[in-house]
Design a protein around this motif. Sequence first.
Motif, short mmCIF file in Angstrom:
data_model
loop_
_atom_site.label_atom_id
_atom_site.label_comp_id
_atom_site.label_asym_id
_atom_site.label_seq_id
_atom_site.Cartn_x
_atom_site.Cartn_y
_atom_site.Cartn_z
N LEU A 153 60.47 0.76 -23.89
CA LEU A 153 60.66 -0.66 -23.63
C LEU A 153 62.12 -0.98 -23.32
CD1 LEU A 153 58.35 -2.25 -26.37
CD2 LEU A 153 57.83 -1.78 -23.97
N GLU A 154 63.03 -0.30 -23.98
CA GLU A 154 64.45 -0.51 -23.70
C GLU A 154 64.79 -0.05 -22.28
OE1 GLU A 154 66.35 1.58 -26.84
OE2 GLU A 154 66.22 -0.07 -28.27
N LEU A 155 64.17 1.06 -21.85
CA LEU A 155 64.38 1.53 -20.47
C LEU A 155 63.83 0.51 -19.47
CD1 LEU A 155 63.55 5.33 -20.82
CD2 LEU A 155 65.79 4.31 -20.45
N ILE A 156 62.66 -0.07 -19.81
CA ILE A 156 62.10 -1.11 -18.95
C ILE A 156 63.06 -2.29 -18.86
CG2 ILE A 156 60.26 -2.83 -18.77
CD1 ILE A 156 58.36 -0.79 -19.95
N ALA A 157 63.61 -2.69 -20.02
CA ALA A 157 64.56 -3.81 -20.04
C ALA A 157 65.77 -3.50 -19.18
CB ALA A 157 64.97 -4.12 -21.48
N ASP A 158 66.27 -2.26 -19.28
CA ASP A 158 67.42 -1.88 -18.44
C ASP A 158 67.06 -1.95 -16.96
OD1 ASP A 158 68.92 -1.44 -20.70
OD2 ASP A 158 68.59 0.72 -20.75
N SER A 214 72.83 -12.96 -32.66
CA SER A 214 73.35 -11.64 -33.06
C SER A 214 73.70 -10.75 -31.88
CB SER A 214 72.32 -10.92 -33.93
OG SER A 214 71.15 -10.61 -33.19
N LYS A 215 73.15 -11.10 -30.70
CA LYS A 215 73.30 -10.25 -29.51
C LYS A 215 72.77 -8.84 -29.75
CE LYS A 215 77.33 -12.80 -27.79
NZ LYS A 215 76.49 -13.66 -26.98
N GLN A 216 71.80 -8.73 -30.66
CA GLN A 216 71.17 -7.47 -30.99
C GLN A 216 69.67 -7.55 -30.72
OE1 GLN A 216 72.81 -4.69 -32.05
NE2 GLN A 216 74.75 -5.81 -31.92
N THR A 217 69.08 -6.42 -30.37
CA THR A 217 67.64 -6.35 -30.12
C THR A 217 66.86 -6.63 -31.40
OG1 THR A 217 67.94 -4.74 -28.34
CG2 THR A 217 65.76 -4.83 -29.35
N GLN A 218 65.81 -7.41 -31.28
CA GLN A 218 64.93 -7.73 -32.41
C GLN A 218 63.52 -7.22 -32.13
OE1 GLN A 218 66.09 -9.09 -35.22
NE2 GLN A 218 68.15 -9.27 -34.34
N ARG A 219 62.81 -6.82 -33.20
CA ARG A 219 61.46 -6.25 -33.07
C ARG A 219 60.50 -7.05 -33.93
NH1 ARG A 219 65.45 -2.88 -33.13
NH2 ARG A 219 65.59 -1.14 -31.65
N LEU A 220 59.25 -7.07 -33.48
CA LEU A 220 58.24 -7.85 -34.19
C LEU A 220 56.88 -7.19 -33.99
CD1 LEU A 220 57.30 -10.47 -35.64
CD2 LEU A 220 57.09 -11.50 -33.37
N LEU A 221 56.20 -6.90 -35.10
CA LEU A 221 54.82 -6.42 -35.05
C LEU A 221 53.90 -7.62 -35.24
CD1 LEU A 221 54.70 -3.05 -37.03
CD2 LEU A 221 54.16 -3.40 -34.63
N THR A 222 52.94 -7.77 -34.35
CA THR A 222 52.07 -8.94 -34.41
C THR A 222 50.64 -8.54 -34.10
OG1 THR A 222 51.73 -11.17 -33.55
CG2 THR A 222 52.45 -9.51 -31.98
N ASN A 223 49.72 -9.46 -34.37
CA ASN A 223 48.31 -9.23 -34.09
C ASN A 223 47.82 -10.36 -33.19
OD1 ASN A 223 45.26 -9.51 -34.67
ND2 ASN A 223 45.78 -7.52 -35.52
N PRO A 260 68.71 -8.84 -25.50
CA PRO A 260 69.64 -9.77 -24.84
C PRO A 260 70.07 -9.26 -23.47
CG PRO A 260 70.79 -8.49 -26.51
CD PRO A 260 69.34 -8.12 -26.62
N LEU A 261 70.31 -10.21 -22.54
CA LEU A 261 70.79 -9.86 -21.21
C LEU A 261 71.70 -11.00 -20.72
CD1 LEU A 261 70.72 -8.10 -18.64
CD2 LEU A 261 68.69 -9.40 -17.92
N GLN A 262 72.83 -10.64 -20.15
CA GLN A 262 73.77 -11.64 -19.67
C GLN A 262 73.66 -11.76 -18.15
OE1 GLN A 262 75.84 -13.67 -21.52
NE2 GLN A 262 76.25 -14.68 -19.57
#
Length: 585
Positions: free
Chosen positions: A55-60, A292-301, A313-315
């Motif tokens: 997912l981080e590669l996709i974001a990049d 925070s300018k940091q990646t956040q994760r969330l598990l959901t249903n 985050p992306l500038q």
Amino acid sequence: MMLSLSPSPHKPKPKIQLRSSLFILMISLIIVLLTDSVFYTYSKRMLSSELETKLELIADTIAISIKHSKAGEKYVENLIGQNLRTASLALQYKLDPDIEKVTNEELVLLSKELMVDHITLMKRSGDDIIGYKSTEPKEINMSTKNWSRDWFKAFNQLLDTKETNVKTGQALPNYWSGPMNTSMSDPQYVDKWGYYYDGRTNYILDPYVHDTFFRDYQRETGVDAVINEMIHGYTDHGAEEIAVFNPPIFLGQQEQYKKEGYTWFTDREILFGSYTMKDKRDQDMVQSVLKSKQTQRLLTNIDGRSYLKMFIPLQLDIPVVIGLTADYEKVQNSLNQQQRNLLLLIATTAILAFILVILSFRFINRNREATAESVQEVYVDHIGSLFRSMKEQRHDFNNHVSTIHSLVHLKEFEELSRYTAELIGETTALNDIIQINVPALSAIVQSKVIQAVERKITFQHDVANLKDIPLGAVKATDLVRIISNLVDNAFDAVSLPNKEGDKQVRLVGYADGHSLIFLVINNGAQIPSELLARIFEPGFSTKNPDDLHAGLGLSIVKQLVDKYDGTVRVSSTESETTFTITIEV
């Protein structure tokens, strides 16, 4: 009284320690299950980490695509703006410079001829600038002084024949084109406008087009095209949905411009992608990323399925957040498959281990039974030999009594004294029943006592305190072979033809700490020093070469002692030769 020795009709057999083996298997199973739990946790982390990395590669990739696409989109938008300026010059050529002499019907015909969607003519009206003539009825008399950003300012600069100087849009000579945005008159469209005024007319020329071409370009080559490929392409990148959030709008931090239920193009919540897989915590995640300018994760249903959401985050011109949603069921299914395979492997291994344990115990028990039977055979054989000799001596007892009676009757007292002395020596040897706590060793020593009597050898034995040391580490059969061969070798040494005087052999055995020590001493001929190093070689002997067993006894002793990492030492003088065996137990 006649003694007899017969084997017991029921020999106790060692039993497999099933309880111990099951206990060991249970401990092993617990260890394996703990290992499985650790492996499961580790695998889950690894698979989750792998998914997050994807997912981080996709974001990049999306970030790079956005930056490249923005440059391309800007270029295409400027081309549209240039075309609108060209259309404005054509309009100026064909229209009357006086706005009052231009009709809306004329503008409709010209819009079709120039292939633009609409044309509006704008003029000052007091402190406002309004649409005065237009192909779009809603544009007529439409005020612009309350338009946001730089629009109204640019209109005044054009009418004042000044160079347009605003932060947004495209500025060309006598021309300004605003950024694409939602149409005020018809919010279902996102339009691109061009505004031209060079002072030769009393109105601003405003041809404009819908975003059809521009949106087609975005759909085919822009960010949305990249997102669509990431989700629906041949390669599974792991993402189910991708959304680029516009934080101020998504978080409701500024009022959105809405009209008739439409959201302004520049004020939309989702800049690129789609946002259908929603969680009530999404806004909190976006807010946390901005802070925070940091990646956040969330598990959901969502709809009964597990999903992993990542907010990165992306500038750009403004800070934005890329939201990626991945199907976490794939990770869970992969973990479950690995778990099933591992449990199957554990079950198979446990069954095989149990079978191997049972077979191992059976093998050990068979060896124990064979050893016990071998020791018993040795013990029975030597005890049998002892009692046979005692029976023979008892059988001859009457003859001895008759002989003594005759010598007394004949008054041959000197002969009587010699005869009784020999008889007493044999009887003493036979009655010398030793007390040793190792039955097999007791039997072999007693057997050697009988052999010594028969070979006219004085055999002394002193085996003490062996009960103070565990003998389980040394097989009884090996101990018997060591002692038997050493004593036999000593008997042979004192029985050589050139031996003069008494034939004496002595056996000493004792425990010293954890060491088991035996000494066999004889008063036979001295072994030459140059031969001491060779006496343990197979086949080497200082005795009669015709002896079939010559040269084997001492080599067997050496092999057996080496088996237990023990030592054999030999010393030989004119008076006696000593063999010393030391075994650590």
